[in-house]
Write a protein that holds these residues in place. Structure first.
Motif, PDB file in Angstrom:
ATOM      1  N   UNK A 229       0.856  -1.199   0.000  1.00 11.75           N
ATOM      2  CA  UNK A 229       0.000   0.000   0.000  1.00 11.75           C
ATOM      3  C   UNK A 229       0.890   1.247   0.000  1.00 11.75           C
ATOM      4  N   UNK A 230       1.291   1.657  -1.197  1.00 16.58           N
ATOM      5  CA  UNK A 230       2.208   2.791  -1.358  1.00 16.58           C
ATOM      6  C   UNK A 230       1.573   3.813  -2.292  1.00 16.58           C
ATOM      7  N   UNK A 231       1.525   5.060  -1.854  1.00  9.47           N
ATOM      8  CA  UNK A 231       0.993   6.141  -2.685  1.00  9.47           C
ATOM      9  C   UNK A 231       2.007   7.278  -2.714  1.00  9.47           C
ATOM     10  N   UNK A 232       1.969   8.078  -3.794  1.00 11.02           N
ATOM     11  CA  UNK A 232       2.887   9.208  -3.874  1.00 11.02           C
ATOM     12  C   UNK A 232       2.232  10.373  -4.597  1.00 11.02           C
ATOM     13  N   UNK A 233       2.795  11.563  -4.378  1.00 14.27           N
ATOM     14  CA  UNK A 233       2.304  12.774  -5.039  1.00 14.27           C
ATOM     15  C   UNK A 233       3.495  13.631  -5.420  1.00 14.27           C
ATOM     16  N   UNK A 234       3.497  14.120  -6.655  1.00 12.24           N
ATOM     17  CA  UNK A 234       4.555  15.004  -7.136  1.00 12.24           C
ATOM     18  C   UNK A 234       4.171  16.434  -6.803  1.00 12.24           C
ATOM     19  N   UNK A 235       4.803  16.991  -5.768  1.00 12.92           N
ATOM     20  CA  UNK A 235       4.513  18.366  -5.350  1.00 12.92           C
ATOM     21  C   UNK A 235       5.495  19.297  -6.061  1.00 12.92           C
ATOM     22  N   UNK A 237       5.465  22.402  -6.885  1.00  7.55           N
ATOM     23  CA  UNK A 237       5.752  23.722  -6.320  1.00  7.55           C
ATOM     24  C   UNK A 237       6.769  23.653  -5.196  1.00  7.55           C
ATOM     25  N   UNK A 238       6.914  22.465  -4.581  1.00  8.02           N
ATOM     26  CA  UNK A 238       7.886  22.286  -3.504  1.00  8.02           C
ATOM     27  C   UNK A 238       9.109  21.496  -3.974  1.00  8.02           C
ATOM     28  N   UNK A 239       9.128  21.098  -5.240  1.00 11.44           N
ATOM     29  CA  UNK A 239      10.226  20.301  -5.806  1.00 11.44           C
ATOM     30  C   UNK A 239      10.496  19.051  -4.982  1.00 11.44           C
ATOM     31  N   UNK A 240       9.422  18.384  -4.576  1.00 14.28           N
ATOM     32  CA  UNK A 240       9.606  17.161  -3.812  1.00 14.28           C
ATOM     33  C   UNK A 240       8.501  16.160  -4.145  1.00 14.28           C
ATOM     34  N   UNK A 241       8.758  14.912  -3.774  1.00 14.98           N
ATOM     35  CA  UNK A 241       7.796  13.832  -3.939  1.00 14.98           C
ATOM     36  C   UNK A 241       7.380  13.372  -2.546  1.00 14.98           C
ATOM     37  N   UNK A 242       6.082  13.382  -2.274  1.00 11.08           N
ATOM     38  CA  UNK A 242       5.567  12.890  -1.000  1.00 11.08           C
ATOM     39  C   UNK A 242       5.160  11.430  -1.173  1.00 11.08           C
ATOM     40  N   UNK A 243       5.667  10.578  -0.290  1.00 13.94           N
ATOM     41  CA  UNK A 243       5.394   9.138  -0.373  1.00 13.94           C
ATOM     42  C   UNK A 243       4.741   8.689   0.928  1.00 13.94           C
ATOM     43  N   UNK A 307       9.532  12.326   2.380  1.00 15.50           N
ATOM     44  CA  UNK A 307       9.661  13.455   1.470  1.00 15.50           C
ATOM     45  C   UNK A 307      10.945  13.276   0.663  1.00 15.50           C
ATOM     46  N   UNK A 308      10.801  13.048  -0.638  1.00  8.62           N
ATOM     47  CA  UNK A 308      11.959  12.897  -1.516  1.00  8.62           C
ATOM     48  C   UNK A 308      12.211  14.228  -2.211  1.00  8.62           C
ATOM     49  N   UNK A 309      13.288  14.865  -1.856  1.00 11.03           N
ATOM     50  CA  UNK A 309      13.621  16.158  -2.448  1.00 11.03           C
ATOM     51  C   UNK A 309      14.257  15.955  -3.812  1.00 11.03           C
ATOM     52  N   UNK A 310      13.671  16.569  -4.839  1.00 14.65           N
ATOM     53  CA  UNK A 310      14.210  16.416  -6.189  1.00 14.65           C
ATOM     54  C   UNK A 310      15.614  17.020  -6.282  1.00 14.65           C
TER      55      UNK A 310
END
Length: 326
Positions: A229-235, A237-243, A307-310
């Motif tokens: 059960x893994x979800x993510x969102x490409x934010x 405006x914040x240059x990051x990926x929320x997982x 939070x994965x910082x691009x």
């Protein structure tokens, strides 16, 4: 139309501009047919500039080649042409020009741009690994060059550079981030009980030497269940990926039983002894690159929040379509 405006600008390029569109009509590349659309004309111009750049590269005129490849990419960008194979080739060609000009930092960025367009572009993978090797990033170089070897197993040059990167990665001291992760892993894996065999005193008095041992130890645990059960969102405006990873009860176990490794191109999550199982989620290759030093995670009620910082070189259009490629 918008494309017509693009072509009008191209046609009006001054005849004297170096490496521009004038004077390249004889260059190799697919010619636009009579009555071609604006998009076909733009694509033909891009191919002509690519061929002109190739000629300049063979002659040793690296700056001219760079300029031509850049102009070709600009046409594709301005006219909104989604020819990802051509984009990847042009950016990869820029990378080799920059490598030969002793500009590895820029070369890494252009090779990454090529891989954003075509993740399987073998030359771009190799050139980014080579650039990282020159930058002293042994681990990043090794990750890329291992993939390059898989893509071109008969290439001796690729294999030789991969071995060079392996040696550099092996001699590099773990950074502060790795040491902190190793400390958490040591506490988790050195505790009594659980689903693994205890190894006594492996970390005692020599934490800096045991990061590899911790990795080997984790890999020695055979019973792993994948976190599904893994979800993510490409934010953007914040240059990051929320997982978000759902793990019922994860907030109730000791925090040091959660081990997370962030790498520039990969992510590894290990949760030890939760509800009678060991849990993992591994991305050998993420969709895009991240900055490990700026990535964070929190243990929340029944889930992990990452939070994965691009990576700073990521462009605004580098939108993640998936969380991992492999």
């Amino acid at each position: 139309s918008y494309l017509d405006c693009c072509i009008a600008m191209l046609v009006e390029t001054p005849q004297g501009s170096t490496g521009g569109f004038a004077g390249i009509e004889a260059a190799a590349g697919p010619a636009a047919p009579a009555g071609a659309s604006a998009g076909e004309l733009a694509l033909a111009q891009s191919h002509a500039l690519k061929a002109s750049g190739n000629d300049a590269f063979r002659e040793g005129s690296l700056e001219v080649a760079l300029h031509n490849y850049g102009e070709a990419l600009q046409i594709l960008e301005t006219c909104g042409l989604q020819d990802f194979a051509l984009r990847a080739t042009l950016a990869s060609n820029q990378a080799i020009c920059l490598l030969k000009s002793d500009r590895p930092g820029e070369a890494e960025e252009r090779a990454s741009a090529a891989l954003a367009a075509d993740p399987g572009h073998s030359k771009a993978v190799y050139r980014r690994g080579w650039a990282r090797l020159l930058l002293g990033d042994g681990q990043g170089a090794w990750e890329d060059l291992q993939k390059a070897v898989r893509l071109e197993p008969q290439n001796r040059e690729v294999r030789a550079r991969c071995e060079e990167a392996r040696r550099l990665a092996a001699t590099a001291a773990p950074d502060d981030h790795e040491l902190a992760v190793a400390e958490h892993a040591a506490a988790a894996l050195g505790a009594g009980g659980g689903l693994y065999e205890e190894k006594h005193d492996v970390n005692e008095g020599r934490l800096a030497e045991t990061h590899k041992e911790q990795r080997d130890w984790i890999s020695g645990i055979s019973a792993w269940a994948e976190i599904s059960d893994v979800a993510f969102a490409d934010e953007q405006e914040k240059s990051c990926i929320s997982v978000y990873m759902t793990l019922p009860g994860v907030h109730e176990i000791p925090a040091n039983k959660v081990c997370i490794w962030f790498r520039a191109s990969s992510l590894e999550v290990r949760v030890v002894d939760l509800n009678g199982k060991n849990w993992c989620w591994v991305a050998q290759e993420l969709w895009g690159q991240i900055d490990p030093d700026r990535c964070t995670y929190k243990i929340r009620r029944d889930k992990l929040s990452l939070k994965l910082s691009k990576r700073q070189s990521a462009r605004s259009w580098d939108r993640w379509e998936k969380l991992r490629r492999i």
